[in-house]
Scaffold this motif. Structure first.
Motif, PDB file in Angstrom:
ATOM      1  N   VAL A   4      81.784 111.977  19.873  1.00 20.52           N
ATOM      2  CA  VAL A   4      80.668 111.943  18.925  1.00 20.52           C
ATOM      3  C   VAL A   4      79.721 110.817  19.319  1.00 20.52           C
ATOM      4  O   VAL A   4      80.159 109.759  19.784  1.00 20.52           O
ATOM      5  CB  VAL A   4      81.150 111.746  17.466  1.00 20.52           C
ATOM      6  CG1 VAL A   4      81.976 112.942  17.008  1.00 20.52           C
ATOM      7  CG2 VAL A   4      81.945 110.460  17.301  1.00 20.52           C
ATOM      8  N   GLU A   6      76.193 108.777  17.828  1.00 20.95           N
ATOM      9  CA  GLU A   6      75.251 108.567  16.733  1.00 20.95           C
ATOM     10  C   GLU A   6      73.865 108.238  17.270  1.00 20.95           C
ATOM     11  O   GLU A   6      73.721 107.705  18.366  1.00 20.95           O
ATOM     12  CB  GLU A   6      75.685 107.405  15.833  1.00 20.95           C
ATOM     13  CG  GLU A   6      77.095 107.448  15.321  1.00 20.95           C
ATOM     14  CD  GLU A   6      78.045 106.626  16.162  1.00 20.95           C
ATOM     15  OE1 GLU A   6      79.102 106.234  15.630  1.00 20.95           O
ATOM     16  OE2 GLU A   6      77.739 106.381  17.353  1.00 20.95           O
ATOM     17  N   CYS A  22      74.633 112.650  14.133  1.00 23.41           N
ATOM     18  CA  CYS A  22      75.879 112.508  14.889  1.00 23.41           C
ATOM     19  C   CYS A  22      76.129 113.829  15.600  1.00 23.41           C
ATOM     20  O   CYS A  22      76.348 114.851  14.948  1.00 23.41           O
ATOM     21  CB  CYS A  22      77.037 112.186  13.963  1.00 23.41           C
ATOM     22  SG  CYS A  22      78.652 112.220  14.769  1.00 23.41           S
ATOM     23  N   MET A  34      83.883 115.561   9.055  1.00 21.12           N
ATOM     24  CA  MET A  34      83.052 114.552   9.713  1.00 21.12           C
ATOM     25  C   MET A  34      82.707 113.494   8.688  1.00 21.12           C
ATOM     26  O   MET A  34      82.339 113.813   7.546  1.00 21.12           O
ATOM     27  CB  MET A  34      81.780 115.182  10.269  1.00 21.12           C
ATOM     28  CG  MET A  34      82.031 116.153  11.397  1.00 21.12           C
ATOM     29  SD  MET A  34      82.607 115.357  12.905  1.00 21.12           S
ATOM     30  CE  MET A  34      81.146 114.452  13.400  1.00 21.12           C
ATOM     31  N   TRP A  36      80.921 109.522   7.828  1.00 14.16           N
ATOM     32  CA  TRP A  36      80.099 108.353   8.161  1.00 14.16           C
ATOM     33  C   TRP A  36      80.747 107.128   7.527  1.00 14.16           C
ATOM     34  O   TRP A  36      81.018 107.117   6.323  1.00 14.16           O
ATOM     35  CB  TRP A  36      78.672 108.499   7.643  1.00 14.16           C
ATOM     36  CG  TRP A  36      77.823 109.405   8.452  1.00 14.16           C
ATOM     37  CD1 TRP A  36      77.497 110.701   8.175  1.00 14.16           C
ATOM     38  CD2 TRP A  36      77.163 109.087   9.676  1.00 14.16           C
ATOM     39  NE1 TRP A  36      76.684 111.203   9.156  1.00 14.16           N
ATOM     40  CE2 TRP A  36      76.458 110.228  10.091  1.00 14.16           C
ATOM     41  CE3 TRP A  36      77.092 107.939  10.479  1.00 14.16           C
ATOM     42  CZ2 TRP A  36      75.704 110.265  11.259  1.00 14.16           C
ATOM     43  CZ3 TRP A  36      76.341 107.978  11.636  1.00 14.16           C
ATOM     44  CH2 TRP A  36      75.642 109.136  12.012  1.00 14.16           C
ATOM     45  N   ARG A  71      75.041 119.173   7.671  1.00 15.19           N
ATOM     46  CA  ARG A  71      75.348 119.533   9.057  1.00 15.19           C
ATOM     47  C   ARG A  71      74.563 120.783   9.431  1.00 15.19           C
ATOM     48  O   ARG A  71      74.076 121.513   8.570  1.00 15.19           O
ATOM     49  CB  ARG A  71      76.841 119.795   9.233  1.00 15.19           C
ATOM     50  CG  ARG A  71      77.342 120.995   8.465  1.00 15.19           C
ATOM     51  CD  ARG A  71      78.828 121.139   8.541  1.00 15.19           C
ATOM     52  NE  ARG A  71      79.271 122.299   7.772  1.00 15.19           N
ATOM     53  CZ  ARG A  71      80.524 122.489   7.387  1.00 15.19           C
ATOM     54  NH1 ARG A  71      81.467 121.610   7.710  1.00 15.19           N
ATOM     55  NH2 ARG A  71      80.858 123.564   6.692  1.00 15.19           N
ATOM     56  N   CYS A  95      79.979 107.209  13.154  1.00 13.59           N
ATOM     57  CA  CYS A  95      80.364 108.593  12.922  1.00 13.59           C
ATOM     58  C   CYS A  95      81.829 108.763  13.331  1.00 13.59           C
ATOM     59  O   CYS A  95      82.270 108.199  14.338  1.00 13.59           O
ATOM     60  CB  CYS A  95      79.476 109.519  13.750  1.00 13.59           C
ATOM     61  SG  CYS A  95      79.850 111.262  13.556  1.00 13.59           S
TER      62      CYS A  95
END
Length: 117
Positions: A4, A6, A22, A34, A36, A71, A95
């Motif tokens: 991943v 960011e 991300c 997912m 943060w 997303r 992320c």
């Protein structure tokens, strides 16, 4: 394996907005959720927002009503829209791909968000 990355951090005045992104790559089907996270200087890393496979979301009380996690349809990019930013939102935002049951979690390197008063 999942990676991943960011992007989208920066400097903003209090009351302003930023959107973090991300991008995930690898075995996307192995991702349960997912997240943060953020970590301010001399503070512990804290969970800010989460979106799971079904699209359900959760937020820390401190950001509820100001931040929105979302997303894209391919589930490869997750966003964190941050509105009405406060100086206390200043932190490095990370992320995370939750892969419990499939393998190790994936973490990004983080992106700095600085909110000036």
């Amino acid at each position: 394996q999942v990676h991943v990355v960011e992007s989208g951090g920066g400097l903003v005045q209090a009351g302003g907005s930023l959107r973090l992104s991300c991008a995930a790559s690898g075995i996307i089907s192995s991702i349960n959720a997912m997240n943060w996270y953020r970590q301010a200087p001399e503070k512990q890393r804290e969970l800010v927002a989460r979106i799971n496979r079904s699209g359900s979301t959760n937020y820390a009380d401190s950001v509820l009503g100001r931040f929105t996690i979302s997303r894209d349809n391919a589930k490869t990019t997750v966003y964190l829209q941050m509105n009405r930013l406060k100086p206390e939102d200043t932190a490095v935002y990370y992320c995370n791909a939750d892969r419990r049951g499939f393998g190790s979690d994936a973490w990004g390197r983080g992106t700095q968000v600085t909110v000036s008063s």
